[in-house]
Design a protein around this motif. Structure first.
Motif, mmCIF file in Angstrom:
data_model
loop_
_atom_site.group_PDB
_atom_site.id
_atom_site.type_symbol
_atom_site.label_atom_id
_atom_site.label_comp_id
_atom_site.label_asym_id
_atom_site.label_seq_id
_atom_site.Cartn_x
_atom_site.Cartn_y
_atom_site.Cartn_z
ATOM 1 N N SER A 112 -14.801 -0.037 5.266
ATOM 2 C CA SER A 112 -13.971 1.103 5.650
ATOM 3 C C SER A 112 -14.572 1.766 6.883
ATOM 4 O O SER A 112 -15.780 1.977 6.949
ATOM 5 C CB SER A 112 -13.915 2.100 4.489
ATOM 6 N N TRP A 152 -9.028 -4.634 2.677
ATOM 7 C CA TRP A 152 -8.716 -4.552 1.245
ATOM 8 C C TRP A 152 -8.651 -5.943 0.609
ATOM 9 O O TRP A 152 -8.042 -6.851 1.166
ATOM 10 C CB TRP A 152 -7.377 -3.837 1.083
ATOM 11 N N ASP A 153 -9.276 -6.067 -0.525
ATOM 12 C CA ASP A 153 -9.207 -7.289 -1.312
ATOM 13 C C ASP A 153 -8.126 -7.081 -2.377
ATOM 14 O O ASP A 153 -8.316 -6.312 -3.327
ATOM 15 C CB ASP A 153 -10.586 -7.540 -1.952
ATOM 16 N N GLY A 209 -2.866 0.622 -4.167
ATOM 17 C CA GLY A 209 -2.575 -0.666 -3.557
ATOM 18 C C GLY A 209 -2.102 -1.593 -4.668
ATOM 19 O O GLY A 209 -2.823 -1.834 -5.638
ATOM 20 N N PHE A 221 0.865 -1.183 0.000
ATOM 21 C CA PHE A 221 0.000 0.000 0.000
ATOM 22 C C PHE A 221 0.889 1.216 0.000
ATOM 23 O O PHE A 221 1.517 1.542 1.011
ATOM 24 C CB PHE A 221 -0.925 -0.031 1.223
ATOM 25 N N ILE A 279 -9.243 0.420 6.707
ATOM 26 C CA ILE A 279 -9.956 -0.329 5.669
ATOM 27 C C ILE A 279 -9.557 -1.806 5.623
ATOM 28 O O ILE A 279 -8.485 -2.191 6.065
ATOM 29 C CB ILE A 279 -9.721 0.277 4.261
ATOM 30 N N LYS A 330 -10.094 -3.842 -4.381
ATOM 31 C CA LYS A 330 -11.273 -3.102 -3.889
ATOM 32 C C LYS A 330 -11.313 -3.070 -2.363
ATOM 33 O O LYS A 330 -10.867 -4.006 -1.688
ATOM 34 C CB LYS A 330 -12.547 -3.796 -4.385
ATOM 35 N N ILE A 331 -11.912 -1.977 -1.865
ATOM 36 C CA ILE A 331 -12.134 -1.848 -0.423
ATOM 37 C C ILE A 331 -13.332 -2.718 -0.042
ATOM 38 O O ILE A 331 -14.395 -2.620 -0.655
ATOM 39 C CB ILE A 331 -12.413 -0.372 -0.046
ATOM 40 N N LYS A 332 -13.136 -3.575 0.957
ATOM 41 C CA LYS A 332 -14.211 -4.451 1.409
ATOM 42 C C LYS A 332 -15.090 -3.732 2.423
ATOM 43 O O LYS A 332 -16.303 -3.752 2.346
ATOM 44 C CB LYS A 332 -13.586 -5.704 2.019
ATOM 45 N N THR A 366 -5.011 4.139 7.249
ATOM 46 C CA THR A 366 -4.774 5.127 6.179
ATOM 47 C C THR A 366 -4.940 6.577 6.614
ATOM 48 O O THR A 366 -5.527 6.880 7.641
ATOM 49 C CB THR A 366 -5.720 4.892 4.971
ATOM 50 N N PHE A 424 -6.599 2.784 -3.011
ATOM 51 C CA PHE A 424 -7.188 2.270 -1.774
ATOM 52 C C PHE A 424 -7.800 3.377 -0.921
ATOM 53 O O PHE A 424 -8.227 3.147 0.198
ATOM 54 C CB PHE A 424 -6.210 1.407 -0.976
#
Lengths: 596, 114
Positions: free
Chosen positions: A484, A474-475, A353, A347, A472, A480-482, A432, A369
């Motif tokens: 947050s 993260w996948d 990301g 990241f 967050i 993608k953000i799963k 973040t 991200f």
């Protein structure tokens, strides 16, 4: 000054030709790192996952967490990193003056030994970003610390007596040490800080037994300095060619090129590669240093024994925003686009990301991200280059012009605070920043040991938001953000994921928080005595699981001074008042340890 | 008709409760005690200052929520940090607003209590 530097260079050249001995220290350490009861290296293991198999504390009972004990370091300033737990002993470090404490966990945390190095106080002014230190490492019966003045010390873990020490840099040139040393095989690896002073960044490996220099790979310069093979070292599958660390620099600007190394290093024993990122090119004024400025802002994969680079990937060619690429590389074997990959997930400060194949350096995924990121539209997957938006290009807008509304700000969508990965959920948990900036570059000239910045900045929360941070999930396959979590302040604490289906992190308000690994739902919070910029750690002792985190930032907020110190205080006057206040506020950083 | 009035009353009461609970008495005892300890350390370890300092934090707690108090505490602490990372807390309008609101509330509380 100059002679010291060339002596070191000469030594580097001599030693790289020697072959290294068999790695026995490492076998012990690898075995220890697979025992979840201990925490034997900065990230817990070589893959930098910050994941623990312990699950006594879990999503059902974490709300019953209580403070088991705490330890005051007596040092003010920002406490980054976290403790090591080796057997029945805990090792704690502090910011400058870089004290070390060894605590006996069998005997009410009695101090077995403590150590305080003597360092030149002129180190402090050349540290750009607080006098932090990110912690210790262990190996071969020794505790290693990389002091602010760039001295790498090895202490006998049992006694605290010094085994050896070596100077890695020179504070007169603005070179400092902030990152944790990392023990890999029979070597201790250290980077260098000082990107704001025109330092030429490097990664250096020392022999674990003697402290002798084994190899040093610079971030820029001649091929022999940067340890690349022009034909075999690749960038996105193509050989880098001759002089790759010289031909994207104007003249000899590479000599003061930045690209410092101060993050967390990971290691793949099967591939024998160490992974790390390099920082921003110096100066912050992009117009002054034309070219891609290779290999600043780059992910390096180097052979641990020789230092030779296997592959590199430059994320932000010709940086215009101070988006250092030093953040940790997390190694995880995950499915990417339907195929199982030996992945490296990173990241970056630049807000993307990245997922790469850590064996080949192939770029697989590069997505934002933080939705606020606006300086580039996307990363071109063929060239690996971010597609920069003119409006936010400080080079395009030129010197002495303020480029406004750039997201993220110079401290990045994420800084050094390490993320965590849970093999159980397959998700990455990332602390973040949600902060933007105005950036005005100006011309500067270089003077050794003096700041070499060349830009003025204003930073503020991302537009529309009233929060400066997010935490967050993260996948890394889909990019993608799963989920947050809005955080009022930037999250500068390192995360911890556990087999108990929980993720821990700290906040600047001082809260230690535990959230559900699947949903992000908050399950627990506790307010520690100061803000948290340390990394959460877990271990087990006497059958009990513990969670430990350092808090400590800046000092005491000063709330409660009320009408001030003008009145008589217990007949002692203002001086007595100050003394009382000092006793009250000089507790410094605190390690808080929790259990059920 | 009657039902409507009752509904209105309920709505009003709920709203009132929400407004009050957002601003009053959600400070944990630990945080009040911490304020009093620091305030007495600064001003004097006497019964008189115990009263004045307790009064001050109670006044503050009536004016703002604990979350707002923690915001101000955090910004003030971050301002003591060295280096580039402190900049956002010393220079941004966002953080200046947090601090100026907090300062006016604490000085009102001090006037009231000291």
């Amino acid at each position: 000054m100059k002679s010291t530097k060339s002596a070191v260079l000469l030594l580097a050249g001599m030693v790289t030709t020697l072959t290294s001995s068999l790695a026995t220290a490492n076998q012990e350490l690898e075995r220890m790192s697979s025992d979840p009861k201990q925490w034997v290296m900065p990230a817990g293991d070589y893959s930098n996952q910050r994941y623990s198999k312990l699950k006594q504390i879990n999503s059902r009972n974490v709300n019953e967490l209580k403070v088991a004990w705490s330890f005051s370091t007596g040092v003010l300033r920002g406490h980054e990193g976290g403790p090591l737990i080796i057997g029945d002993v805990m090792y704690i470090h502090t910011p400058f003056p870089n004290k070390i404490f060894a605590l006996d966990l069998n005997d009410d945390q009695r101090i077995i030994w403590s150590y305080e190095p003597k360092q030149d106080p002129s180190t402090i002014p050349v540290m750009c970003c607080d006098t932090v230190n990110r912690g210790l490492s262990y190996g071969d019966g020794k505790i290693f610390m990389y002091q602010a003045d760039t001295t790498l010390i090895a202490l006998h873990a049992n006694t605290g007596k010094k085994a050896w020490s070596v100077a890695n840099g020179d504070i007169a040139l603005g070179e400092t040490g902030t990152a944790a040393p990392h023990v890999i095989k029979d070597k201790v690896l250290v980077g260098i800080s000082g990107g704001e002073f025109g330092v030429r960044g490097s990664m250096t490996a020392y022999d674990i037994k003697t402290g002798k220099l084994a190899w040093r790979g610079y971030s820029m310069g001649p091929d022999s300095d940067i340890l690349v093979d022009p034909k075999r070292t690749t960038h996105l599958g193509k050989a880098v060619g001759k002089n790759s660390g010289l031909n994207t620099w104007k003249g000899d600007q590479w000599k003061i090129g930045g690209g410092t190394v101060w993050g967390w290093y990971s290691y793949d024993p099967d591939l024998n590669l160490v992974y790390y990122g390099t920082g921003n090119p110096s100066t912050w004024n992009p117009t002054q240093r034309p070219g891609d400025n290779r290999w600043s802002m780059t992910i390096f994969a180097r052979d641990v024994d020789t230092g030779m680079a296997k592959w590199v990937y430059q994320m932000t060619p010709h940086d215009e925003w101070d988006f250092d690429g030093i953040n940790e590389m997390i190694l995880a074997d995950i499915k990417v686009k339907g195929k199982k990959r030996p992945a490296l997930v990173h990241f970056d400060r630049n807000g993307f990301g990245y997922t790469l194949d850590r064996k080949t350096g192939e770029l697989l995924v590069a997505e934002k991200f933080d939705p606020a990121v606006n300086w580039a539209t996307h990363v071109d997957m063929k060239t690996g280059r971010p597609q920069v938006v003119d409006r936010y290009s400080t080079e395009f807008n030129g010197e002495d012009v303020s480029s406004t509304g750039i997201c993220p700000a110079a401290l990045g969508s994420k800084d050094q605070q390490p993320a965590a990965f849970s093999p159980k959920t397959g998700l990455f948990y990332v602390p973040t920043n949600h902060v933007c900036m105005d950036y005005e570059p100006f011309r500067v000239s270089y003077t050794a040991g003096q700041p070499y910045v060349g830009a003025t900045l204003a930073m503020y929360p991302a537009p529309g938001g009233t929060h400066m941070g997010n935490f967050i999930a993260w996948d890394a396959d889909k990019g993608k953000i799963k989920w947050s979590i809005d955080e009022r302040f930037s999250v500068w604490s390192g995360a911890l994921a556990t087999a108990g289906d929980i993720v821990f992190y700290g906040t600047l308000e001082g809260y230690l928080k535990a959230v559900d690994a699947k949903t992000g739902k908050e399950l627990y919070r506790f307010k520690t005595p100061s803000g948290i910029i340390g990394n959460v750690t877990t271990y087990q002792h006497d059958g009990k699981q513990y969670i430990a985190v350092l808090s400590g930032i800046g000092g005491w907020a000063g709330i409660g001074m009320a009408a001030g110190l003008t009145e008589d205080s217990d007949g002692l006057g203002a001086v007595g008042g100050y003394r009382h206040l000092q006793e009250y506020t000089n507790l410094g950083g605190v390690l808080t340890v929790f259990s059920l | 008709m009657r039902k409507k009035i009752r509904n209105n009353i309920i709505t009003f009461t709920l709203l009132h409760l929400l407004l009050v609970s957002a601003y009053a008495n959600d400070f944990p005892t630990q945080s009040r005690a911490e304020f009093v300890f620091a305030c007495m350390a600064a001003n004097g370890q006497s019964q008189a200052y115990l009263a004045k300092c307790s009064c001050t934090i109670d006044e503050i707690a009536e004016q703002i929520s604990y979350a707002e108090y923690v915001d101000a505490e955090t910004v003030l602490r971050m301002r003591l940090m060295r280096g580039e990372r402190a900049a956002i807390f010393t220079e941004s309008a966002w953080s200046n607003e947090i601090i100026s609101n907090f300062n006016s509330i604490t000085s009102d509380a001090e006037l009231e209590c000291f």
